[in-house]
Scaffold this active site. Structure first.
Site, PDB file in Angstrom:
ATOM      1  CG  ASP A 111      33.148  44.457 -44.790  1.00  0.00           C
ATOM      2  OD1 ASP A 111      32.633  44.955 -43.766  1.00  0.00           O
ATOM      3  OD2 ASP A 111      33.856  45.088 -45.596  1.00  0.00           O
ATOM      4  CG  ASN A 154      29.708  55.806 -47.969  1.00  0.00           C
ATOM      5  OD1 ASN A 154      28.663  55.937 -48.597  1.00  0.00           O
ATOM      6  ND2 ASN A 154      29.790  55.078 -46.870  1.00  0.00           N
ATOM      7  CG  HIS A 179      27.566  59.426 -46.258  1.00  0.00           C
ATOM      8  ND1 HIS A 179      28.260  58.379 -45.690  1.00  0.00           N
ATOM      9  CD2 HIS A 179      28.293  60.549 -46.005  1.00  0.00           C
ATOM     10  CE1 HIS A 179      29.350  58.830 -45.109  1.00  0.00           C
ATOM     11  NE2 HIS A 179      29.399  60.144 -45.285  1.00  0.00           N
ATOM     12  CG  ASP A 207      22.251  55.359 -46.936  1.00  0.00           C
ATOM     13  OD1 ASP A 207      23.131  54.778 -46.266  1.00  0.00           O
ATOM     14  OD2 ASP A 207      21.695  56.415 -46.576  1.00  0.00           O
ATOM     15  CD  GLU A 233      31.683  48.863 -44.450  1.00  0.00           C
ATOM     16  OE1 GLU A 233      32.922  48.992 -44.457  1.00  0.00           O
ATOM     17  OE2 GLU A 233      30.921  49.606 -43.786  1.00  0.00           O
TER      18      GLU A 233
END
Length: 280
Positions: A151, A159, A164, A168, A194
């Site tokens: 993670d 973010n 965002h 990505d 994630e």
């Protein structure tokens, strides 16, 4: 002396002449009548022929009109057949296009079911299937199985800070790092957000730990920039290694997830390892 025979002979000759002329006229009249009868017969024949010709002409005209109508009908039928053939060709093309589009959509749906759209790694379902299949082979086809849950640390902050799109980009970059570190019989999939899952066969505890540490170090040292701004990434990893058959693959995944949260709670950016039956 008188000659009595002369006058009688003169009269008789005149009578004979009259008789001869009468017979001739009669014969002529008879022949004329015959000729008239013959002419009448010819006329009747001509009438019959004329009637037959007229009837034949009318029949021929009827046949010609019928032929014209048949030709017109045939031309109209041929035109309709051509139009139907064109329409069928268009329908066939449309059907072929639809079949190809459905095949493309089916392939795309299969790809989406097996592959994560953003990172290109395995989908959640596919990587879980890998764990299940490989867990059943431990002790038989494979000597050991390593399952690690990963993670990205502080991903929400990334973010919120960069947007965002930057998130990505970070996920795609992390997937590239995984692909660079994993070898044969080692697979990675995105579980969601994630969070990622890696499964590797035939690694002992030290080999599995070394793989997890290489991944952690590669993420920590990655030089990433988003719109000319540096992005710092870190990852926490929970690792389970088993050398015996594990009936419930879901338990392996759940155990690696528990170890991941231990890594989070103990400061992040670290690897927590547990072997089957032991804690590390």
């Amino acid at each position: 002396m008188k000659s009595p025979s002369l006058p009688r002979e003169g009269k008789d000759a005149e009578g004979l002449a009259d008789f001869s002329l009468f017979e001739q006229e009669k014969a002529i009249m008879h022949r004329s009548e015959q000729m008239l009868e013959a002419l009448d017969a010819v006329a009747d024949g001509v009438k019959v022929l004329a009637k037959a010709y007229s009837e034949g002409y009318r029949a021929q005209r009827r046949m010609m009109r019928m032929s014209d109508r048949m030709q017109a009908d045939l031309q109209d039928a041929n035109r309709q057949l051509r139009e139907q053939a064109d329409h069928l060709a268009q329908l066939n093309n449309a059907l072929s296009d639809e079949v190809r589009e459905r095949e493309r959509l089916t392939a795309e749906l299969e790809r989406l079911a097996l592959e994560d759209a953003l990172t290109g790694l395995f989908s959640r379902r596919r990587v879980i299937d890998c764990v299940e299949g490989m867990a059943e082979s431990v002790g038989d086809q494979t000597s050991s199985l390593a399952v690690m849950m990963l993670d990205l640390d502080d991903f929400k902050t990334l973010n919120d800070t960069h947007g965002h799109a930057a998130g990505d980009f970070a996920l795609e970059s992390f997937a590239d790092i995984l692909r660079g570190e994993l070898g044969a019989e080692q697979y990675a999939g995105r579980m969601g957000g994630e969070e990622f899952l890696v499964v590797a066969a035939d690694l002992d505890v030290e080999g599995a730990r070394a793989l997890a540490e290489r991944i952690r170090s590669a993420v920590e040292n990655a030089s990433l920039h988003w719109k000319d701004e540096p992005l710092s990434l870190a990852v926490s990893i929970g690792l389970v290694v088993t050398t015996t058959l594990w009936p419930d693959a879901g338990e392996l995944v759940a155990l690696s997830d528990d170890l991941l949260y231990r890594a989070k709670n103990e400061g992040r950016n670290r690897v927590i390892v547990q072997t089957h039956g032991e804690h590390g």
